[in-house]
Design a protein around this motif. Structure first.
Motif, mmCIF file in Angstrom:
data_model
loop_
_atom_site.group_PDB
_atom_site.id
_atom_site.type_symbol
_atom_site.label_atom_id
_atom_site.label_comp_id
_atom_site.label_asym_id
_atom_site.label_seq_id
_atom_site.Cartn_x
_atom_site.Cartn_y
_atom_site.Cartn_z
ATOM 1 N N MET A 98 34.130 22.418 2.189
ATOM 2 C CA MET A 98 34.435 23.722 1.588
ATOM 3 C C MET A 98 33.695 24.818 2.361
ATOM 4 O O MET A 98 32.632 25.278 1.954
ATOM 5 C CB MET A 98 34.021 23.725 0.116
ATOM 6 C CG MET A 98 34.969 22.947 -0.787
ATOM 7 S SD MET A 98 36.630 23.689 -0.868
ATOM 8 C CE MET A 98 36.236 25.304 -1.530
ATOM 9 N N ALA A 100 35.231 27.701 2.959
ATOM 10 C CA ALA A 100 35.803 28.988 2.547
ATOM 11 C C ALA A 100 34.807 29.789 1.710
ATOM 12 O O ALA A 100 33.977 29.223 0.996
ATOM 13 C CB ALA A 100 37.080 28.756 1.737
ATOM 14 N N LEU A 134 34.393 23.578 -5.432
ATOM 15 C CA LEU A 134 33.474 22.533 -4.960
ATOM 16 C C LEU A 134 32.953 21.709 -6.136
ATOM 17 O O LEU A 134 32.971 20.463 -6.096
ATOM 18 C CB LEU A 134 32.307 23.181 -4.194
ATOM 19 C CG LEU A 134 31.258 22.249 -3.628
ATOM 20 C CD1 LEU A 134 31.844 21.348 -2.545
ATOM 21 C CD2 LEU A 134 30.082 23.056 -3.057
ATOM 22 N N LYS A 173 20.744 24.940 -4.910
ATOM 23 C CA LYS A 173 22.212 24.988 -4.910
ATOM 24 C C LYS A 173 22.791 23.594 -4.663
ATOM 25 O O LYS A 173 23.749 23.193 -5.317
ATOM 26 C CB LYS A 173 22.722 25.986 -3.863
ATOM 27 C CG LYS A 173 24.225 26.179 -3.887
ATOM 28 C CD LYS A 173 24.661 27.410 -3.112
ATOM 29 C CE LYS A 173 24.378 28.691 -3.883
ATOM 30 N NZ LYS A 173 24.802 29.903 -3.166
ATOM 31 N N LYS A 177 25.262 21.903 -7.295
ATOM 32 C CA LYS A 177 26.656 21.619 -6.938
ATOM 33 C C LYS A 177 26.959 20.122 -6.961
ATOM 34 O O LYS A 177 28.094 19.719 -7.184
ATOM 35 C CB LYS A 177 26.963 22.155 -5.539
ATOM 36 C CG LYS A 177 26.866 23.665 -5.415
ATOM 37 C CD LYS A 177 28.135 24.325 -5.857
ATOM 38 C CE LYS A 177 28.090 25.825 -5.590
ATOM 39 N NZ LYS A 177 29.343 26.469 -5.998
#
Ligand code: CTP
Ligand code: CA
Length: 230
Positions: A98, A100, A134, A173, A177
């Motif tokens: 990911m 993007a 994600l 993070k 995630k």
């Protein structure tokens, strides 16, 4: 991590890469967007194809970039379109990256006609959250809706602030995630956005941490793939 520097083959692997920045429409001519160029995602797709992978590139808005040879490209506009395209392509993928820049929020409503100005002050723009693609992939894998062996890679552009430095934020993070690998770009003056060169770290779920040398996005793509299939 690998000890030699030869790129191991990605032959036979199905790879999905998302790239670029989503655009969230306000009306037929205006949108909320971001400064992602798409260059890192395109470089990842190109290098994966060169290493023999079957690549689907889900491309949101980018600067003008050549389409990587031998890559299937799906063009999307909004975060919701990107989500659909990524989930579809991820169903039988070995690796999903990911890269993007997905808008965190979108306007609650999209006007069907161009918003006109009048003599009074403008209305504020009401926003709502976009899904976290994600995090959804990680959840879907845990629920058995994606292959258990699928490798899920996230990106993060981070700055230090009063509550912690870049790595502190990035480790948090990664944990939040739940992805297998987080590619961390240190952003600040002249870094990461709209430039050719980048620097940062690779943080793996198993605790491995490796700095990525300042280099071109193609070099970074090679380092990222080296790490993923090591
Ligand atoms: N991402 C995603 N869907 C979103 C937002 C982000 O899939 N709606 C992905 C990005 O493609 C990237 C990773 O999550 O791989 C981290 O994005 P980032 O914006 O750094 O994380 P956020 O959780 O949105 O946190 P922040 O508040 O720092 O923006
Ligand atoms: Ca975000």
């Amino acid at each position: 991590a690998r000890s030699d520097s030869l790129p191991r083959s990605l032959a036979g692997k199905r790879v999905v890469v998302s790239a670029g920045g989503t655009r969230e429409p306000l009306d037929p001519v205006r949108y909320l967007g971001n400064r992602s160029s798409g260059k890192q995602g395109y470089a990842l797709a190109r290098v994966a194809a060169q290493r023999g992978a079957q690549v689907t590139l889900v491309s949101a808005h980018t600067v003008a970039l050549p389409e990587p040879a031998g890559v299937d490209i799906v063009h999307v506009g909004t975060a919701l379109e990107l989500r659909d395209a990524v989930h579809k392509a991820a169903a039988d993928a070995d690796i999903v990256v990911m890269a993007a820049a997905v808008a965190d929020f979108r306007p609650v409503t999209t006007a069907t006609h161009k918003i006109k100005k009048s003599d009074r002050d403008p209305d504020p723009v009401a926003l709502t959250r976009n899904p976290d693609v994600l995090a959804e992939l990680v959840q879907a894998r845990a629920a058995g809706r994606l292959p258990a062996s699928q490798v899920i890679v996230g990106f993060a552009a981070e700055t230090g602030d009063e509550s912690g430095d870049v790595l502190t934020h990035a480790r948090a993070k990664l944990a939040r995630k739940g992805c297998d690998l987080l590619v961390v770009n240190a952003v600040g003056e002249g870094q990461a956005f709209e430039v050719e060169d980048n620097s940062g770290w690779l943080l793996a779920k198993d605790g491995q941490e490796r700095p990525i040398a300042l280099g071109s996005k193609a070099q970074m793509a090679a380092e990222i793939w080296d790490f993923v299939h090591s």
